[in-house]
Write a protein that holds these residues in place. Structure first.
Motif, PDB file in Angstrom:
ATOM      1  N   ARG A 208      44.720  45.920  42.438  1.00  0.00           N
ATOM      2  CA  ARG A 208      43.836  44.752  42.463  1.00  0.00           C
ATOM      3  C   ARG A 208      44.415  43.620  41.622  1.00  0.00           C
ATOM      4  O   ARG A 208      44.360  42.453  42.002  1.00  0.00           O
TER       5      ARG A 208
ATOM      6  N   ASN B  37      45.753  49.086  36.830  1.00  0.00           N
ATOM      7  CA  ASN B  37      44.648  49.168  37.775  1.00  0.00           C
ATOM      8  C   ASN B  37      43.958  50.522  37.680  1.00  0.00           C
ATOM      9  O   ASN B  37      44.498  51.481  37.135  1.00  0.00           O
TER      10      ASN B  37
ATOM     11  N   ASP C 183      46.197  40.601  43.433  1.00  0.00           N
ATOM     12  CA  ASP C 183      45.654  39.236  43.448  1.00  0.00           C
ATOM     13  C   ASP C 183      46.687  38.175  43.082  1.00  0.00           C
ATOM     14  O   ASP C 183      46.367  36.986  43.032  1.00  0.00           O
TER      15      ASP C 183
END
Length: 418
Positions: free
Chosen positions: A14, A84, A31
């Protein structure tokens, strides 16, 4: 067709930016903020293998050169995954492999077979030329003490020896036992800086050879001796004023904690002091990491303090002092990895490309354990009698200052002979 690994990464990554390419094309995960890493697979099977057993196969695929790092390095790849959350990405295959490894670990821990000699030889009897590529001038293969933070690796290793010697309250004429004497640097420092008589024991033939050679060259053979000796079999009739063990307890094994501390009680004088310097982790591990167990330290175990304390108490030892060093090993491992990679071609000449990639993965993974998994170093001072050490910690800094004065006049260390 999307591989199992890429479906897994879509759940995990992420934060950051991870680019994965290979025969089936290129895909970006995350991201875009934070770490940026790009990897390439040379074959489609590599991705499926890692997805089936990431704890072991990521290392093996990297070792085989089937996973190439095109941006960043192997540490950054491991770190972006650890940045993560992983729990939601567990697959049934990962779960059953984990359960199998827990069962295997329980069987190993429940069978009291002494494999110390074999396990030590697996790692420490590698070519001395390999360790010369990345260790400091004194060949210290344990966590350095970066105090102050910006000192060199060699200075930090001297600071580690000084700090431990101060906690030992080592004095001229005392008899010191070092359990796990490495390449002799700590024993020689204690003899020269504190005037002690030191016996170091090891199970590595290569370390024994190097240590004896170094002590002889410095004219210390009458005060510093090294023996090929398992601590299991130390005679209780021979007593020591001080015991020190640095970076060896990780090889004792959970089943043998009690035996280790009972032996320390057997050979320590009634007013003696012991200092134990070892790696700890924040909770008991269900099993060893499969890569480390298979390729690096078979039979090793990193304990939590909660696992160590009962054995200390049952042996009759008192804890006089505990110090936690949370990030010093991360800094040490970063130095080692950078120094190793700077001499990469020499390492390939000693062994081969696969070994070098294995060693790089080991150093990077170990560093990541301290930066992302809350591993730490503990230094524990143990005694039989409460007043064997002062009731304040001022003596540590005072003794360190005296040893700094000695270090300013100490003759340079001679190069190791291969």
């Amino acid at each position: 067709m999307t591989s199992s690994l890429r479906r897994l990464l879509a759940k995990i990554i992420r934060k950051g930016r991870l680019t994965v390419s290979g025969p089936t094309g290129s895909q970006v995960f995350g991201d875009g903020g934070g770490r940026t890493v790009a990897i390439r697979f040379t074959d489609t099977e590599a991705e499926e293998e890692i997805a089936s057993d990431p704890q072991l196969k990521l290392a093996e695929v990297y070792m085989d050169g089937r996973l190439l790092i095109e941006e960043g390095d192997i540490y950054e790849l491991l770190a972006i995954v650890k940045d993560n959350t992983l729990s939601e990405a567990l697959t049934p295959g990962m779960i059953w492999r984990g359960l199998l490894r827990i069962a295997q670990a329980r069987v190993r821990h429940g069978v009291p077979v002494n494999r110390n000699q074999r396990n030590v030889a697996h790692h420490y009897d590698l070519s001395a030329k390999l360790f010369d590529l990345f260790l400091d001038e004194d060949w210290q293969y344990s966590c350095a003490y970066f105090n102050p933070p910006d000192i060199s690796l060699y200075e930090a290793q001297v600071a580690k020896k000084r700090h431990i010697a101060a906690k030992l309250l080592a004095e001229p004429g005392q008899r010191v036992l070092e359990i796990g004497s490495g390449w002799g640097g700590m024993a020689m420092y204690l003899a020269e800086a504190c005037g002690t008589d030191v016996t170091g024991i090891t199970l590595s033939q290569e370390q024994l050879r190097v240590s004896r050679d170094r002590a002889a060259k410095r004219g210390l053979s009458d005060r510093v001796r090294f023996e090929l000796q398992d601590y299991y079999y130390l005679p209780a009739s021979v007593k020591y004023d001080r015991i020190v063990s640095v970076g060896m307890f990780e090889h004792v094994g959970r089943l043998n904690f009690g035996r280790f501390f009972r032996k320390a009680v057997d050979v320590l004088q009634e007013d003696g002091v012991m200092v134990l310097h070892a790696i700890g982790q924040p909770y008991p591990a269900r099993y060893n990491g499969p890569f480390i167990e298979k390729y690096i330290f078979p039979g090793g175990y990193i304990p939590s303090l909660a696992e160590v304390m009962p054995s200390i108490e049952k042996a009759g030892l008192l804890v006089a002092d505990i110090e936690i060093l949370p990030m010093h090993y991360a800094h040490t491992l970063r130095h080692w990895r950078q120094r190793f990679l700077a001499r990469r071609e020499e390492a390939v000449a000693i062994y081969d490309e696969r070994f070098v990639r294995m060693w790089e993965f080991y150093l990077a993974g170990s560093e990541m354990a301290f930066t992302h998994e809350n591993f730490f170093i503990f230094q524990m001072q143990l005694t039989k009698k409460r007043m064997a050490v002062p009731d304040n910690r001022n003596y540590i800094a005072e003794r360190e200052e005296r040893m700094k004065a000695f270090e300013a006049t100490r003759s340079p260390l001679e190069p190791v002979t291969f």
